[in-house]
Design an enzyme around this catalytic site. Structure first.
Site, PDB file in Angstrom:
ATOM      1  N   HIS A  11      36.367  21.073  50.343  1.00 36.36           N
ATOM      2  CA  HIS A  11      35.633  19.998  49.662  1.00 36.36           C
ATOM      3  C   HIS A  11      36.298  18.651  49.926  1.00 36.36           C
ATOM      4  O   HIS A  11      37.442  18.583  50.359  1.00 36.36           O
ATOM      5  CB  HIS A  11      35.527  20.265  48.154  1.00 36.36           C
ATOM      6  N   CYS A  43      31.705  14.504  49.058  1.00 34.53           N
ATOM      7  CA  CYS A  43      31.483  15.953  48.903  1.00 34.53           C
ATOM      8  C   CYS A  43      30.128  16.400  49.431  1.00 34.53           C
ATOM      9  O   CYS A  43      30.033  17.370  50.194  1.00 34.53           O
ATOM     10  CB  CYS A  43      31.707  16.396  47.463  1.00 34.53           C
ATOM     11  N   HIS A  98      29.966  18.089  41.468  1.00 36.15           N
ATOM     12  CA  HIS A  98      30.800  18.068  42.676  1.00 36.15           C
ATOM     13  C   HIS A  98      30.475  19.336  43.457  1.00 36.15           C
ATOM     14  O   HIS A  98      30.223  20.384  42.873  1.00 36.15           O
ATOM     15  CB  HIS A  98      32.281  18.030  42.285  1.00 36.15           C
TER      16      HIS A  98
END
Length: 187
Positions: A153, A89, A141
């Site tokens: 993502h 990510c 995240h």
């Protein structure tokens, strides 16, 4: 004399002019090609107003980040990856911002701590969206907002870079912040 205007591509006559030579031929032609018209408008009906996007245009820097992010969709997840061979990510963020010459911290946690915060109301394409990770205290995240409620993502092992919606119940519950590393003049 009767005139029929044919809509190219569909072969249907949309407007038939009466035998009245005073009929405005330009208005008839306009009606035949404007979407939603299958009948002549009366003289009293106003022309439809075009829809205008009231949002300011997105800067070239933001466009480049969004382009790089959307191009990465389908790339495999790779822990520590920051190239088109594979991304995690935060690696996806590093890669996309590098496209416009901006260095960002390598980890999602560092990106979270060091970016300029943006309220959800003011989020723009190329801003970062940060999420808490359930049952992993302190883990963050990150994704890249691309507009219209969507972000890109790298979701995790065994998956590929993908688009997701901020309206998804999971992401809605875990969104903790938005931000970016763009200079003020970059939009």
């Amino acid at each position: 004399m009767s005139v029929a205007l044919i809509c190219f591509g569909c072969g249907k006559a949309n407007v038939t002019a009466p035998d009245n030579p005073s009929t405005d031929q330009h208005a008839l032609a306009r009606q035949s090609v404007e979407p939603g018209y299958n009948r002549p408008r009366s003289q009293s009906e106003p022309d439809p107003k075009p829809k205008i996007d009231s949002r300011p245009p997105v800067s070239k820097a933001r466009q480049a980040i969004v382009q790089a992010a959307t191009t990465a969709v389908g790339t495999p997840y790779r822990w520590g990856g920051l190239s088109p061979k594979g991304f995690d990510c935060s690696g996806l963020v590093v890669y996309t911002y590098r496209k416009i010459g901006i260095h960002v911290p390598r980890t999602a946690k560092s990106q979270f701590k060091n970016c300029t915060a943006v309220t959800r109301r003011n989020i723009k394409p190329a801003d970062l969206v940060f999420f808490s990770v359930p049952r992993k205290k302190g883990v963050v995240h990150v994704g890249i907002y691309i507009g219209k409620g969507q972000f890109v993502h790298a979701p995790g092992r065994g998956r590929k870079v993908t688009r997701a919606s901020l309206d998804n119940i999971y992401f809605k519950q875990h969104l903790i912040r938005a931000g970016n590393f763009l200079k003020k003049e970059s939009g």
